[in-house]
Scaffold this motif. Structure first.
Motif, PDB file in Angstrom:
ATOM      1  N   GLY A 145      20.478   0.984  48.458  1.00  0.00           N
ATOM      2  CA  GLY A 145      21.785   0.688  48.536  1.00  0.00           C
ATOM      3  C   GLY A 145      22.155  -0.875  48.002  1.00  0.00           C
ATOM      4  O   GLY A 145      23.031  -0.746  46.967  1.00  0.00           O
ATOM      5  N   LEU A 146      21.333  -1.470  47.995  1.00  0.00           N
ATOM      6  CA  LEU A 146      21.477  -2.858  47.513  1.00  0.00           C
ATOM      7  C   LEU A 146      21.092  -2.750  45.923  1.00  0.00           C
ATOM      8  O   LEU A 146      21.886  -3.360  45.292  1.00  0.00           O
ATOM      9  CB  LEU A 146      20.404  -3.883  48.010  1.00  0.00           C
ATOM     10  CG  LEU A 146      20.864  -4.399  49.450  1.00  0.00           C
ATOM     11  CD1 LEU A 146      19.799  -5.081  50.083  1.00  0.00           C
ATOM     12  CD2 LEU A 146      22.146  -5.225  49.517  1.00  0.00           C
ATOM     13  N   GLY A 147      20.143  -1.965  45.634  1.00  0.00           N
ATOM     14  CA  GLY A 147      19.911  -1.765  44.089  1.00  0.00           C
ATOM     15  C   GLY A 147      21.149  -1.244  43.363  1.00  0.00           C
ATOM     16  O   GLY A 147      21.246  -1.415  42.178  1.00  0.00           O
ATOM     17  N   ASN A 172      28.536 -14.711  37.975  1.00  0.00           N
ATOM     18  CA  ASN A 172      28.708 -13.763  37.581  1.00  0.00           C
ATOM     19  C   ASN A 172      28.113 -12.406  37.945  1.00  0.00           C
ATOM     20  O   ASN A 172      27.170 -12.609  38.606  1.00  0.00           O
ATOM     21  CB  ASN A 172      28.479 -14.038  35.849  1.00  0.00           C
ATOM     22  CG  ASN A 172      27.198 -14.619  35.624  1.00  0.00           C
ATOM     23  OD1 ASN A 172      26.298 -13.479  35.565  1.00  0.00           O
ATOM     24  ND2 ASN A 172      26.886 -15.578  35.061  1.00  0.00           N
ATOM     25  N   SER A 173      28.433 -11.526  37.096  1.00  0.00           N
ATOM     26  CA  SER A 173      27.959  -9.988  37.796  1.00  0.00           C
ATOM     27  C   SER A 173      26.425 -10.266  37.466  1.00  0.00           C
ATOM     28  O   SER A 173      25.746  -9.352  38.203  1.00  0.00           O
ATOM     29  CB  SER A 173      28.662  -8.950  36.850  1.00  0.00           C
ATOM     30  OG  SER A 173      28.302  -9.059  35.431  1.00  0.00           O
ATOM     31  N   HIS A 174      25.932 -10.631  36.149  1.00  0.00           N
ATOM     32  CA  HIS A 174      24.611 -10.478  36.146  1.00  0.00           C
ATOM     33  C   HIS A 174      23.560 -11.311  37.082  1.00  0.00           C
ATOM     34  O   HIS A 174      22.586 -10.853  37.514  1.00  0.00           O
ATOM     35  CB  HIS A 174      24.353 -10.791  34.730  1.00  0.00           C
ATOM     36  CG  HIS A 174      22.815 -10.554  34.115  1.00  0.00           C
ATOM     37  ND1 HIS A 174      22.947  -9.170  33.773  1.00  0.00           N
ATOM     38  CD2 HIS A 174      21.906 -11.170  33.972  1.00  0.00           C
ATOM     39  CE1 HIS A 174      21.267  -9.209  33.203  1.00  0.00           C
ATOM     40  NE2 HIS A 174      20.771 -10.325  33.507  1.00  0.00           N
ATOM     41  N   GLN A 175      24.212 -12.370  37.435  1.00  0.00           N
ATOM     42  CA  GLN A 175      23.524 -13.279  38.339  1.00  0.00           C
ATOM     43  C   GLN A 175      23.523 -12.609  39.968  1.00  0.00           C
ATOM     44  O   GLN A 175      22.620 -12.467  40.557  1.00  0.00           O
ATOM     45  CB  GLN A 175      24.042 -14.619  38.693  1.00  0.00           C
ATOM     46  CG  GLN A 175      23.765 -15.608  37.561  1.00  0.00           C
ATOM     47  CD  GLN A 175      24.726 -16.575  37.338  1.00  0.00           C
ATOM     48  OE1 GLN A 175      25.860 -16.766  38.046  1.00  0.00           O
ATOM     49  NE2 GLN A 175      24.104 -17.684  36.679  1.00  0.00           N
ATOM     50  N   HIS A 178      21.038  -9.625  40.016  1.00  0.00           N
ATOM     51  CA  HIS A 178      19.752 -10.270  40.196  1.00  0.00           C
ATOM     52  C   HIS A 178      19.534 -10.601  41.829  1.00  0.00           C
ATOM     53  O   HIS A 178      18.464 -10.366  42.096  1.00  0.00           O
ATOM     54  CB  HIS A 178      19.378 -11.495  39.229  1.00  0.00           C
ATOM     55  CG  HIS A 178      18.974 -11.231  38.066  1.00  0.00           C
ATOM     56  ND1 HIS A 178      17.748 -10.549  37.845  1.00  0.00           N
ATOM     57  CD2 HIS A 178      19.606 -11.275  36.657  1.00  0.00           C
ATOM     58  CE1 HIS A 178      17.563 -10.293  36.395  1.00  0.00           C
ATOM     59  NE2 HIS A 178      18.509 -10.735  35.720  1.00  0.00           N
ATOM     60  N   LEU A 179      20.493 -11.137  42.348  1.00  0.00           N
ATOM     61  CA  LEU A 179      20.287 -11.557  43.621  1.00  0.00           C
ATOM     62  C   LEU A 179      19.979 -10.392  44.495  1.00  0.00           C
ATOM     63  O   LEU A 179      19.215 -10.262  45.605  1.00  0.00           O
ATOM     64  CB  LEU A 179      21.420 -12.400  44.084  1.00  0.00           C
ATOM     65  CG  LEU A 179      21.594 -13.554  43.620  1.00  0.00           C
ATOM     66  CD1 LEU A 179      23.045 -14.481  44.074  1.00  0.00           C
ATOM     67  CD2 LEU A 179      20.224 -14.611  44.435  1.00  0.00           C
TER      68      LEU A 179
END
Length: 206
Positions: A145-147, A172-175, A178-179
């Motif tokens: 789910g998180l992925g 931003n979306s990319h950060q 990654h989290l």
């Protein structure tokens, strides 16, 4: 992470090795990609770095699922072997497709097949038709789910698409992606640790 694994108690050590490689590979690939993505070598260097990054993600997707498949079908050896072979073959196809994709959404779409494969296994566990540690199932559901959420946020450029310039340096979306991926790997690790313990002392039906 390797220190958390009870190596002396494992009945199938290669699953733990596979798990460690799966968790480390995307971190190494991503760090190399982000560290050198502005190299003056231009497009060839960038595409090489992107390939390394994608290979790390593919290794997580492939090696990370092996302990899940093994534990889920532990009590059915023939089906387990077929599932492992099928998933490995599917993963090789995903690598080929993902490396050839030209958009973030296109690369994300390539991982839909393996995700559905894992979802079927988790549904079998939930229905009581397959096995594994009961405490691992919520971890695996949270992992996928998180992925998936991280991939969708990254592909959708959320929230910067709604507030241009406001998230150039943080959140931003990319950060966010990654989290969420790190949180996903953490959930994978917790689930696999539980399954590795269960595999060492399985309770298969008669």
């Amino acid at each position: 992470m390797p220190a958390e694994i009870p190596w002396s108690q494992l009945s199938v050590p290669w699953l733990a090795v596979s798990h460690c490689l799966a968790c480390v590979a995307p971190q190494v690939g991503s760090v190399l990609y982000h560290l050198f993505m502005n190299h003056e070598g231009g497009a060839p260097v960038y595409h090489t770095l992107l390939t390394i990054d994608m290979c790390g993600i593919c290794l997580l997707n492939t090696l990370g699922a092996l302990p899940i498949i093994y534990a889920t079908l532990l009590c059915r050896p023939a089906l387990r072997a077929l599932a492992l072979l099928s998933y490995a073959t599917l993963s090789l196809w995903v690598v080929r497709q993902a490396l050839g994709a030209v958009t973030t959404l296109g690369r994300l779409r390539c991982f839909l097949g393996p995700a559905c494969f894992r979802l079927v296994l988790l549904l079998l566990r939930w229905c009581g038709l397959a096995w594994g540690s009961p405490s691992a199932l919520p971890c695996y559901l949270a992992m996928d789910g998180l992925g998936a959420l991280g991939g969708l946020i990254n592909a959708g450029r959320i929230p910067e698409r709604w507030f241009p310039g406001a998230f150039d340096y943080c959140l931003n979306s990319h950060q966010i992606m990654h989290l969420l991926v790190v949180a996903s790997i953490y959930c994978l690790n917790r689930g696999v640790l539980d399954d590795l313990g269960w595999i060492s002392d399985p309770r298969c039906p008669s």
